[in-house]
Design a protein around this motif. Structure first.
Motif, PDB file in Angstrom:
ATOM      1  N   GLU A  51       0.823  -1.215   0.000  1.00 45.67           N
ATOM      2  CA  GLU A  51       0.000   0.000   0.000  1.00 45.67           C
ATOM      3  C   GLU A  51       0.853   1.261   0.000  1.00 45.67           C
ATOM      4  O   GLU A  51       0.449   2.284  -0.554  1.00 45.67           O
ATOM      5  CB  GLU A  51      -0.941   0.000   1.202  1.00 45.67           C
ATOM      6  CG  GLU A  51      -2.027  -1.049   1.101  1.00 45.67           C
ATOM      7  CD  GLU A  51      -2.799  -1.262   2.389  1.00 45.67           C
ATOM      8  OE1 GLU A  51      -2.338  -0.809   3.470  1.00 45.67           O
ATOM      9  OE2 GLU A  51      -3.869  -1.907   2.328  1.00 45.67           O
ATOM     10  N   GLN A  52       2.035   1.201   0.600  1.00 45.18           N
ATOM     11  CA  GLN A  52       2.932   2.358   0.667  1.00 45.18           C
ATOM     12  C   GLN A  52       3.897   2.425  -0.514  1.00 45.18           C
ATOM     13  O   GLN A  52       4.668   3.376  -0.623  1.00 45.18           O
ATOM     14  CB  GLN A  52       3.741   2.312   1.969  1.00 45.18           C
ATOM     15  CG  GLN A  52       2.905   2.456   3.214  1.00 45.18           C
ATOM     16  CD  GLN A  52       2.180   3.789   3.277  1.00 45.18           C
ATOM     17  OE1 GLN A  52       2.767   4.830   3.018  1.00 45.18           O
ATOM     18  NE2 GLN A  52       0.901   3.764   3.594  1.00 45.18           N
ATOM     19  N   ALA A  53       3.858   1.439  -1.391  1.00 52.60           N
ATOM     20  CA  ALA A  53       4.783   1.377  -2.518  1.00 52.60           C
ATOM     21  C   ALA A  53       4.365   2.325  -3.645  1.00 52.60           C
ATOM     22  O   ALA A  53       3.233   2.816  -3.689  1.00 52.60           O
ATOM     23  CB  ALA A  53       4.845  -0.055  -3.058  1.00 52.60           C
ATOM     24  N   ALA A  54       5.284   2.558  -4.558  1.00 54.63           N
ATOM     25  CA  ALA A  54       5.027   3.399  -5.725  1.00 54.63           C
ATOM     26  C   ALA A  54       4.014   2.722  -6.652  1.00 54.63           C
ATOM     27  O   ALA A  54       3.884   1.494  -6.683  1.00 54.63           O
ATOM     28  CB  ALA A  54       6.333   3.658  -6.478  1.00 54.63           C
ATOM     29  N   GLU A  55       3.325   3.535  -7.393  1.00 52.70           N
ATOM     30  CA  GLU A  55       2.282   3.037  -8.292  1.00 52.70           C
ATOM     31  C   GLU A  55       2.780   1.965  -9.267  1.00 52.70           C
ATOM     32  O   GLU A  55       2.084   0.963  -9.472  1.00 52.70           O
ATOM     33  CB  GLU A  55       1.641   4.197  -9.050  1.00 52.70           C
ATOM     34  CG  GLU A  55       0.474   3.773  -9.904  1.00 52.70           C
ATOM     35  CD  GLU A  55      -0.198   4.944 -10.618  1.00 52.70           C
ATOM     36  OE1 GLU A  55      -1.006   4.661 -11.512  1.00 52.70           O
ATOM     37  OE2 GLU A  55       0.081   6.110 -10.281  1.00 52.70           O
ATOM     38  N   PRO A  56       3.954   2.130  -9.903  1.00 46.47           N
ATOM     39  CA  PRO A  56       4.399   1.076 -10.828  1.00 46.47           C
ATOM     40  C   PRO A  56       4.532  -0.296 -10.162  1.00 46.47           C
ATOM     41  O   PRO A  56       4.197  -1.315 -10.769  1.00 46.47           O
ATOM     42  CB  PRO A  56       5.754   1.577 -11.325  1.00 46.47           C
ATOM     43  CG  PRO A  56       5.665   3.068 -11.204  1.00 46.47           C
ATOM     44  CD  PRO A  56       4.851   3.295  -9.956  1.00 46.47           C
ATOM     45  N   LEU A  57       4.970  -0.340  -8.916  1.00 47.48           N
ATOM     46  CA  LEU A  57       5.070  -1.617  -8.216  1.00 47.48           C
ATOM     47  C   LEU A  57       3.673  -2.182  -7.975  1.00 47.48           C
ATOM     48  O   LEU A  57       3.419  -3.362  -8.218  1.00 47.48           O
ATOM     49  CB  LEU A  57       5.825  -1.457  -6.894  1.00 47.48           C
ATOM     50  CG  LEU A  57       6.127  -2.760  -6.141  1.00 47.48           C
ATOM     51  CD1 LEU A  57       7.442  -2.633  -5.388  1.00 47.48           C
ATOM     52  CD2 LEU A  57       5.025  -3.143  -5.191  1.00 47.48           C
ATOM     53  N   GLU A 126       7.282  10.236  -7.087  1.00 48.97           N
ATOM     54  CA  GLU A 126       6.036  10.156  -7.853  1.00 48.97           C
ATOM     55  C   GLU A 126       5.515  11.555  -8.159  1.00 48.97           C
ATOM     56  O   GLU A 126       6.065  12.563  -7.704  1.00 48.97           O
ATOM     57  CB  GLU A 126       5.013   9.325  -7.092  1.00 48.97           C
ATOM     58  CG  GLU A 126       5.462   7.863  -7.020  1.00 48.97           C
ATOM     59  CD  GLU A 126       4.335   6.914  -6.733  1.00 48.97           C
ATOM     60  OE1 GLU A 126       3.874   6.273  -7.697  1.00 48.97           O
ATOM     61  OE2 GLU A 126       3.926   6.824  -5.564  1.00 48.97           O
ATOM     62  N   ALA A 127       4.451  11.612  -8.927  1.00 53.45           N
ATOM     63  CA  ALA A 127       3.902  12.890  -9.408  1.00 53.45           C
ATOM     64  C   ALA A 127       3.540  13.841  -8.271  1.00 53.45           C
ATOM     65  O   ALA A 127       3.617  15.058  -8.431  1.00 53.45           O
ATOM     66  CB  ALA A 127       2.674  12.631 -10.283  1.00 53.45           C
ATOM     67  N   ASP A 128       3.197  13.295  -7.097  1.00 51.91           N
ATOM     68  CA  ASP A 128       2.845  14.153  -5.962  1.00 51.91           C
ATOM     69  C   ASP A 128       4.076  14.669  -5.210  1.00 51.91           C
ATOM     70  O   ASP A 128       3.958  15.353  -4.207  1.00 51.91           O
ATOM     71  CB  ASP A 128       1.896  13.432  -5.007  1.00 51.91           C
ATOM     72  CG  ASP A 128       2.513  12.216  -4.335  1.00 51.91           C
ATOM     73  OD1 ASP A 128       3.700  11.893  -4.593  1.00 51.91           O
ATOM     74  OD2 ASP A 128       1.816  11.566  -3.546  1.00 51.91           O
ATOM     75  N   GLY A 129       5.272  14.307  -5.702  1.00 52.43           N
ATOM     76  CA  GLY A 129       6.514  14.773  -5.094  1.00 52.43           C
ATOM     77  C   GLY A 129       7.047  13.874  -3.999  1.00 52.43           C
ATOM     78  O   GLY A 129       8.143  14.086  -3.496  1.00 52.43           O
ATOM     79  N   LYS A 130       6.282  12.847  -3.624  1.00 49.66           N
ATOM     80  CA  LYS A 130       6.716  11.945  -2.558  1.00 49.66           C
ATOM     81  C   LYS A 130       7.558  10.805  -3.128  1.00 49.66           C
ATOM     82  O   LYS A 130       7.316  10.330  -4.234  1.00 49.66           O
ATOM     83  CB  LYS A 130       5.510  11.379  -1.813  1.00 49.66           C
ATOM     84  CG  LYS A 130       4.764  12.421  -1.026  1.00 49.66           C
ATOM     85  CD  LYS A 130       3.667  11.794  -0.216  1.00 49.66           C
ATOM     86  CE  LYS A 130       2.926  12.883   0.564  1.00 49.66           C
ATOM     87  NZ  LYS A 130       1.851  12.322   1.366  1.00 49.66           N
ATOM     88  N   TRP A 131       8.523  10.383  -2.323  1.00 52.29           N
ATOM     89  CA  TRP A 131       9.351   9.226  -2.669  1.00 52.29           C
ATOM     90  C   TRP A 131       8.685   7.970  -2.132  1.00 52.29           C
ATOM     91  O   TRP A 131       8.297   7.906  -0.973  1.00 52.29           O
ATOM     92  CB  TRP A 131      10.743   9.378  -2.064  1.00 52.29           C
ATOM     93  CG  TRP A 131      11.568  10.400  -2.768  1.00 52.29           C
ATOM     94  CD1 TRP A 131      11.635  11.730  -2.475  1.00 52.29           C
ATOM     95  CD2 TRP A 131      12.399  10.193  -3.902  1.00 52.29           C
ATOM     96  NE1 TRP A 131      12.475  12.358  -3.361  1.00 52.29           N
ATOM     97  CE2 TRP A 131      12.959  11.439  -4.248  1.00 52.29           C
ATOM     98  CE3 TRP A 131      12.730   9.076  -4.666  1.00 52.29           C
ATOM     99  CZ2 TRP A 131      13.828  11.595  -5.310  1.00 52.29           C
ATOM    100  CZ3 TRP A 131      13.607   9.230  -5.731  1.00 52.29           C
ATOM    101  CH2 TRP A 131      14.142  10.472  -6.046  1.00 52.29           C
ATOM    102  N   ARG A 132       8.540   6.968  -3.025  1.00 48.12           N
ATOM    103  CA  ARG A 132       7.964   5.678  -2.648  1.00 48.12           C
ATOM    104  C   ARG A 132       8.782   4.577  -3.317  1.00 48.12           C
ATOM    105  O   ARG A 132       9.323   4.758  -4.404  1.00 48.12           O
ATOM    106  CB  ARG A 132       6.507   5.583  -3.101  1.00 48.12           C
ATOM    107  CG  ARG A 132       5.584   6.553  -2.360  1.00 48.12           C
ATOM    108  CD  ARG A 132       4.124   6.372  -2.787  1.00 48.12           C
ATOM    109  NE  ARG A 132       3.259   7.286  -2.089  1.00 48.12           N
ATOM    110  CZ  ARG A 132       2.978   8.525  -2.520  1.00 48.12           C
ATOM    111  NH1 ARG A 132       3.484   8.982  -3.651  1.00 48.12           N
ATOM    112  NH2 ARG A 132       2.164   9.301  -1.822  1.00 48.12           N
TER     113      ARG A 132
END
Length: 139
Positions: A51-57, A126-132
């Motif tokens: 759930e906390q991972a980046a969208e591509p994952l 990611e697009a929101d500026g957060k690192w995931r």
């Protein structure tokens, strides 16, 4: 002419230092994201890590498959004993990944049942500026 060359060199040096500072800030932010994410994995909270991972994952693997893979990879090595950052590299390209901002973090890790492991964690901005975290590999 000498003045122009000196100004050009000074400008290039200033740009390089600014770029290094930006890259270091990105690395620091990515390391923080990786640390928080790894804490979930270390605790066996695979669903929360997904759930906390980046969208591509998350798009690449369903949560149930992620949980199963997490248990299959982490349970045999046992509990985390020690993790030390060995390297961190900022990049905008990775093989098979879309153009973006990534930091590849490699850790030398000791688990209860595996003394010499290498973990590679790849956070992305990611697009929101957060690192995931967009990738995790254990060797």
């Amino acid at each position: 002419m000498k003045l122009f060359a000196t100004l050009l060199l000074l400008s290039a040096t200033t740009f390089a230092h600014a770029q290094d500072a930006q890259n270091q800030q990105a690395i620091d932010e990515a390391k923080q994201a990786a640390t928080e994410w790894l804490a979930l994995v270390d605790a066996g909270q695979y669903k929360a890590s997904w759930e906390q991972a980046a969208e591509p994952l998350r798009k690449a693997i369903a949560v149930a498959q992620w949980e199963q893979a997490g248990r299959a990879v982490r349970m045999p090595v046992g509990a985390l004993q020690e993790r030390t950052l060995a390297s961190s590299t900022y990049t905008t390209t990775l093989p098979g990944a879309p153009q973006g901002q990534y930091v590849v973090l490699q850790y030398t890790t000791r688990f209860a049942d595996r003394a010499n492991a290498v973990e590679t964690v790849t956070p992305m901005r990611e697009a929101d500026g957060k690192w995931r975290v967009s990738g995790y590999f254990l060797k």
